[in-house]
Design an enzyme around this catalytic site. Sequence first.
Site, PDB file in Angstrom:
ATOM      1  N   TYR A   1       2.487   3.308  -8.600  1.00  0.00           N
ATOM      2  CA  TYR A   1       1.141   3.084  -8.076  1.00  0.00           C
ATOM      3  C   TYR A   1       1.005   1.668  -7.512  1.00  0.00           C
ATOM      4  O   TYR A   1       0.493   1.491  -6.402  1.00  0.00           O
ATOM      5  CB  TYR A   1       0.129   3.302  -9.202  1.00  0.00           C
ATOM      6  CG  TYR A   1      -1.314   3.133  -8.796  1.00  0.00           C
ATOM      7  CD1 TYR A   1      -1.946   4.079  -7.987  1.00  0.00           C
ATOM      8  CD2 TYR A   1      -2.063   2.038  -9.225  1.00  0.00           C
ATOM      9  CE1 TYR A   1      -3.277   3.940  -7.631  1.00  0.00           C
ATOM     10  CE2 TYR A   1      -3.400   1.894  -8.877  1.00  0.00           C
ATOM     11  CZ  TYR A   1      -4.000   2.846  -8.076  1.00  0.00           C
ATOM     12  OH  TYR A   1      -5.321   2.703  -7.718  1.00  0.00           O
TER      13      TYR A   1
ATOM     14  N   ASN B   1      -9.700   6.300   1.405  1.00  0.00           N
ATOM     15  CA  ASN B   1      -9.992   6.217  -0.027  1.00  0.00           C
ATOM     16  C   ASN B   1      -9.112   7.128  -0.874  1.00  0.00           C
ATOM     17  O   ASN B   1      -8.865   6.830  -2.037  1.00  0.00           O
ATOM     18  CB  ASN B   1     -11.474   6.565  -0.241  1.00  0.00           C
ATOM     19  CG  ASN B   1     -11.812   6.752  -1.701  1.00  0.00           C
ATOM     20  OD1 ASN B   1     -11.938   5.779  -2.443  1.00  0.00           O
ATOM     21  ND2 ASN B   1     -11.920   7.998  -2.137  1.00  0.00           N
TER      22      ASN B   1
ATOM     23  N   LYS C   1       0.135   0.418  -3.536  1.00  0.00           N
ATOM     24  CA  LYS C   1      -1.032  -0.370  -3.100  1.00  0.00           C
ATOM     25  C   LYS C   1      -0.587  -1.682  -2.443  1.00  0.00           C
ATOM     26  O   LYS C   1      -1.257  -2.187  -1.531  1.00  0.00           O
ATOM     27  CB  LYS C   1      -1.968  -0.629  -4.285  1.00  0.00           C
ATOM     28  CG  LYS C   1      -2.634   0.649  -4.829  1.00  0.00           C
ATOM     29  CD  LYS C   1      -3.490   1.383  -3.773  1.00  0.00           C
ATOM     30  CE  LYS C   1      -4.232   2.567  -4.359  1.00  0.00           C
ATOM     31  NZ  LYS C   1      -5.023   3.313  -3.366  1.00  0.00           N
TER      32      LYS C   1
ATOM     33  N   ASP D   1      -6.548  17.005   4.270  1.00  0.00           N
ATOM     34  CA  ASP D   1      -5.515  16.657   3.288  1.00  0.00           C
ATOM     35  C   ASP D   1      -4.651  15.599   3.962  1.00  0.00           C
ATOM     36  O   ASP D   1      -3.981  15.883   4.966  1.00  0.00           O
ATOM     37  CB  ASP D   1      -4.688  17.899   2.934  1.00  0.00           C
ATOM     38  CG  ASP D   1      -3.598  17.584   1.912  1.00  0.00           C
ATOM     39  OD1 ASP D   1      -3.151  16.422   1.827  1.00  0.00           O
ATOM     40  OD2 ASP D   1      -3.188  18.522   1.202  1.00  0.00           O
TER      41      ASP D   1
ATOM     42  N   THR E   1     -13.225   6.838 -13.563  1.00  0.00           N
ATOM     43  CA  THR E   1     -13.137   8.041 -12.719  1.00  0.00           C
ATOM     44  C   THR E   1     -12.039   8.942 -13.307  1.00  0.00           C
ATOM     45  O   THR E   1     -11.329   8.543 -14.238  1.00  0.00           O
ATOM     46  CB  THR E   1     -12.755   7.716 -11.259  1.00  0.00           C
ATOM     47  OG1 THR E   1     -11.410   7.217 -11.251  1.00  0.00           O
ATOM     48  CG2 THR E   1     -13.690   6.723 -10.614  1.00  0.00           C
TER      49      THR E   1
HETATM   50  N1  LIG Z   1     -10.676   4.102 -10.467  1.00  0.00           N
HETATM   51  C1  LIG Z   1     -10.131   2.884 -10.435  1.00  0.00           C
HETATM   52  O1  LIG Z   1     -10.136   2.135 -11.447  1.00  0.00           O
HETATM   53  C2  LIG Z   1      -9.513   2.349  -9.171  1.00  0.00           C
HETATM   54  C3  LIG Z   1      -9.106   1.008  -9.157  1.00  0.00           C
HETATM   55  C4  LIG Z   1      -8.527   0.504  -7.999  1.00  0.00           C
HETATM   56  C5  LIG Z   1      -8.359   1.304  -6.890  1.00  0.00           C
HETATM   57  N2  LIG Z   1      -8.765   2.613  -6.928  1.00  0.00           N
HETATM   58  C6  LIG Z   1      -8.565   3.430  -5.718  1.00  0.00           C
HETATM   59  O2  LIG Z   1      -9.788   3.972  -5.289  1.00  0.00           O
HETATM   60  C7  LIG Z   1      -9.565   5.219  -4.619  1.00  0.00           C
HETATM   61  C8  LIG Z   1     -10.455   6.302  -5.224  1.00  0.00           C
HETATM   62  O3  LIG Z   1     -10.078   6.480  -6.566  1.00  0.00           O
HETATM   63  P1  LIG Z   1     -10.989   7.177  -7.680  1.00  0.00           P
HETATM   64  O4  LIG Z   1     -10.882   6.327  -8.887  1.00  0.00           O
HETATM   65  O5  LIG Z   1     -12.302   7.530  -7.124  1.00  0.00           O
HETATM   66  O6  LIG Z   1     -10.088   8.487  -7.962  1.00  0.00           O
HETATM   67  P2  LIG Z   1     -10.467  10.040  -8.141  1.00  0.00           P
HETATM   68  O7  LIG Z   1     -11.780  10.204  -8.800  1.00  0.00           O
HETATM   69  O8  LIG Z   1      -9.248  10.639  -8.759  1.00  0.00           O
HETATM   70  O9  LIG Z   1     -10.617  10.532  -6.619  1.00  0.00           O
HETATM   71  C9  LIG Z   1      -9.508  10.574  -5.782  1.00  0.00           C
HETATM   72  C10 LIG Z   1      -9.874  11.375  -4.556  1.00  0.00           C
HETATM   73  O10 LIG Z   1      -8.727  11.432  -3.696  1.00  0.00           O
HETATM   74  C11 LIG Z   1      -8.556  12.787  -3.317  1.00  0.00           C
HETATM   75  N3  LIG Z   1      -7.202  13.079  -2.904  1.00  0.00           N
HETATM   76  C12 LIG Z   1      -6.058  12.992  -3.616  1.00  0.00           C
HETATM   77  N4  LIG Z   1      -5.025  13.383  -2.868  1.00  0.00           N
HETATM   78  C13 LIG Z   1      -5.512  13.713  -1.638  1.00  0.00           C
HETATM   79  C14 LIG Z   1      -4.965  14.200  -0.445  1.00  0.00           C
HETATM   80  N5  LIG Z   1      -3.649  14.459  -0.332  1.00  0.00           N
HETATM   81  N6  LIG Z   1      -5.773  14.410   0.620  1.00  0.00           N
HETATM   82  C15 LIG Z   1      -7.081  14.171   0.533  1.00  0.00           C
HETATM   83  N7  LIG Z   1      -7.697  13.747  -0.590  1.00  0.00           N
HETATM   84  C16 LIG Z   1      -6.903  13.520  -1.660  1.00  0.00           C
HETATM   85  C17 LIG Z   1      -8.983  13.582  -4.535  1.00  0.00           C
HETATM   86  O11 LIG Z   1      -9.208  14.945  -4.197  1.00  0.00           O
HETATM   87  P3  LIG Z   1      -9.159  16.132  -5.298  1.00  0.00           P
HETATM   88  O12 LIG Z   1     -10.484  16.148  -5.999  1.00  0.00           O
HETATM   89  O13 LIG Z   1      -8.898  17.344  -4.468  1.00  0.00           O
HETATM   90  O14 LIG Z   1      -8.029  15.813  -6.246  1.00  0.00           O
HETATM   91  C18 LIG Z   1     -10.257  12.838  -4.883  1.00  0.00           C
HETATM   92  O15 LIG Z   1     -11.299  13.229  -4.040  1.00  0.00           O
HETATM   93  C19 LIG Z   1      -8.058   5.505  -4.776  1.00  0.00           C
HETATM   94  O16 LIG Z   1      -7.381   5.112  -3.602  1.00  0.00           O
HETATM   95  C20 LIG Z   1      -7.656   4.628  -5.941  1.00  0.00           C
HETATM   96  O17 LIG Z   1      -6.286   4.280  -5.913  1.00  0.00           O
HETATM   97  C21 LIG Z   1      -9.346   3.159  -8.043  1.00  0.00           C
END
Ligand SMILES: NC(=O)c1ccc[n+]([C@@H]2O[C@H](COP(=O)([O-])OP(=O)(O)OC[C@H]3O[C@@H](n4cnc5c(N)ncnc54)[C@H](OP(=O)(O)O)[C@@H]3O)[C@@H](O)[C@H]2O)c1
Length: 242
Positions: A165, A88, A169, A61, A200
Site C-alpha cells: 500500500y 479516490n 501511494k 471500474d 472506513t
Molecule cells: N481511510 C483512510 O484512513 C485513508 C487514509 C489515507 C488515504 N486513504 C485513501 O482514500 C481513498 C478512499 O478510501 P476509503 O477509506 O474511503 O476506502 P473505502 O471505504 O474502502 O472505499 C474505497 C472505494 O474505492 C472503490 N474501489 C476499489 N477498487 C475499485 C476499482 N477497481 N474501481 C473503482 N472503484 C474501486 C470501492 O468500491 P467497492 O465498494 O465496490 O469496493 C470504494 O468505493 C483511497 O484511495 C485510500 O487509499 C484512506
Amino acid sequence: MTAEKIALITGANKGIGLEIARQLSQQGTFVLIGARDAARGKEAAALLTADGLAVAALSIDVTDPASVAGAARDIEEQHGRLDILVNNAGITGSFRGEPSAVTPDELRQVYDTNVFGVVAVTNQMLPLLRRAAAGRIVNMSSGLGSLTLSSDPGSQFGDYNLVTYQSSKTALNALTVAYAKELRETAIKVNAADPGFTATDLNNHRGYRTVEQAAVVAVRLATLGADGPTGTFQDENGAVPW
Ligand SMILES: NC(=O)c1ccc[n+]([C@@H]2O[C@H](COP(=O)([O-])OP(=O)(O)OC[C@H]3O[C@@H](n4cnc5c(N)ncnc54)[C@H](OP(=O)(O)O)[C@@H]3O)[C@@H](O)[C@H]2O)c1
C-alpha cells in the site's frame, strides 16, 4: 453544456469518496458518483439525491480499460467536459507488510487500482478536463506514501512497513508531480491529498478521523482558485512532505 461544474469521483459509493461527493455537491457542483458496481453506485447516488443534492451514478471500474473508456464517453455525451476529477478509488491489498512477505502478484493487484488505474482514468478524462475553464485533479494519497515520513524513525509512520500500500501511494505521489509538470502551462492543477487515518471499510473502521474531516482537503484541492498551487501534497493543515 451546463454552467455548473461537473465532477467525477472514482470509488464514491462509500467512505471518503461518498463524503467528497456530498461536500462538492453541497457547493453546487454536479457530481458523478463513480462506482465499479452499478447497483452500489445507484444506491449511493439515491442517498444524496434524497438530501436534495444534484448527483448521478456513473459506472467505472478503474482497472477495466473498457469501463474507463465508456465512462469518458458517457461524460462527453452528457456534459461535454469535466471540471474536477478525484482519483479516490483505492485498495490496501492484504496489508501484510514487510517486503520479504509480499509477492509481485499482490503488489501488481494493488498497483492495478491505486497506480495504473489512476493513469488510465486520468488519461481518458484529460481531453474533457482540458475543455473545462479550470480543470482540477485530486489524487487521494496517504501520509503512508510519504518517503520522508516513513524513513524517519521518529515520525508517526516510522514503524510502518506496509510496503504494498505505501509504495503504491508513493508512486501516486510521483504521478502527481509528473502530471502537474506536464500540465503546468495549462489551467489544470494536479495535487495529492492526505485525508488522514479515517474510519472506513478500508481499515475496518479503525481510523480515528471522520469522513467529514477526511474529505475537507480533497474538496479544497478540487476547488482551488486560479492562483492555487499545483504539484503539491497536502493535508488539511497544508503541505505534507513527499
Ligand atoms: N481511510 C483512510 O484512513 C485513508 C487514509 C489515507 C488515504 N486513504 C485513501 O482514500 C481513498 C478512499 O478510501 P476509503 O477509506 O474511503 O476506502 P473505502 O471505504 O474502502 O472505499 C474505497 C472505494 O474505492 C472503490 N474501489 C476499489 N477498487 C475499485 C476499482 N477497481 N474501481 C473503482 N472503484 C474501486 C470501492 O468500491 P467497492 O465498494 O465496490 O469496493 C470504494 O468505493 C483511497 O484511495 C485510500 O487509499 C484512506
